[in-house]
Design a protein around this motif. Structure first.
Motif, PDB file in Angstrom:
ATOM      1  N   ILE A  64      13.098   2.709  -2.798  1.00 61.14           N
ATOM      2  CA  ILE A  64      13.244   3.340  -4.535  1.00 61.14           C
ATOM      3  C   ILE A  64      14.083   4.640  -4.200  1.00 61.14           C
ATOM      4  O   ILE A  64      13.444   5.521  -3.512  1.00 61.14           O
ATOM      5  CB  ILE A  64      11.761   3.479  -4.954  1.00 61.14           C
ATOM      6  N   ILE A 102      10.452   6.026  -0.740  1.00 56.68           N
ATOM      7  CA  ILE A 102      10.945   6.793  -1.927  1.00 56.68           C
ATOM      8  C   ILE A 102      12.084   7.704  -1.395  1.00 56.68           C
ATOM      9  O   ILE A 102      11.824   8.612  -0.364  1.00 56.68           O
ATOM     10  CB  ILE A 102      10.033   7.667  -2.529  1.00 56.68           C
ATOM     11  N   VAL A 116       6.698   8.537 -10.305  1.00 54.95           N
ATOM     12  CA  VAL A 116       6.949   7.344  -9.531  1.00 54.95           C
ATOM     13  C   VAL A 116       5.825   7.067  -8.366  1.00 54.95           C
ATOM     14  O   VAL A 116       5.347   5.808  -8.397  1.00 54.95           O
ATOM     15  CB  VAL A 116       8.260   7.423  -8.577  1.00 54.95           C
TER      16      VAL A 116
END
Length: 134
Positions: A64, A102, A116
């Motif tokens: 991500i 991430i 997130v």
């Protein structure tokens, strides 16, 4: 006459048989294809922050990315914050042993990173790592 037939027979014997060489080349090609590991990318360039304690994650295959503007990218597609949970849950259902990494740009807001991470935990993701450069 006899001499010409001997010369033609010698020429036939001196030709190189390329079949074994081609077999070896194809075997090497298959070997390199099978042993190559492909690097997965999130779809955008992210300037990750530096950390002296950064470690390599072997099982992380869901990436991500968070851009400096706060945009979220998953699997080379831009995703809204509301759609992040279902998108990651779908990817993790296909690969249950995978973790999530991430990749937040160092210029992105920390508040967006927390949002997130919160959405990922609500979607049932328990293995979350943050990308950093050593």
């Amino acid at each position: 006459m006899r001499r010409s037939s001997l010369l033609s027979q010698q020429q036939d014997d001196t030709e190189v048989n390329l079949t074994p060489m081609l077999d070896v080349v194809f075997i090497l090609l298959i070997f390199f294809i099978v042993t190559t590991s492909f690097v997965r990318e999130s779809g955008i360039e992210v300037d990750a922050p530096q950390a002296s304690t950064a470690e390599v994650q072997a099982q992380a295959s869901i990436l991500i990315a968070i851009t400096p503007d706060g945009d979220i990218w998953v699997d080379r597609q831009p995703v809204s914050l509301a759609a992040l949970g279902p998108a990651v849950a779908r990817l993790q259902a296909a690969q249950p042993q995978s973790g999530v990494v991430i990749q937040a740009d160092k210029a992105s807001r920390s508040g967006r990173l927390v949002e997130v991470m919160d959405r990922l935990r609500q979607a049932g993701v328990d293995r979350i790592a943050l990308a950093a450069q050593p």
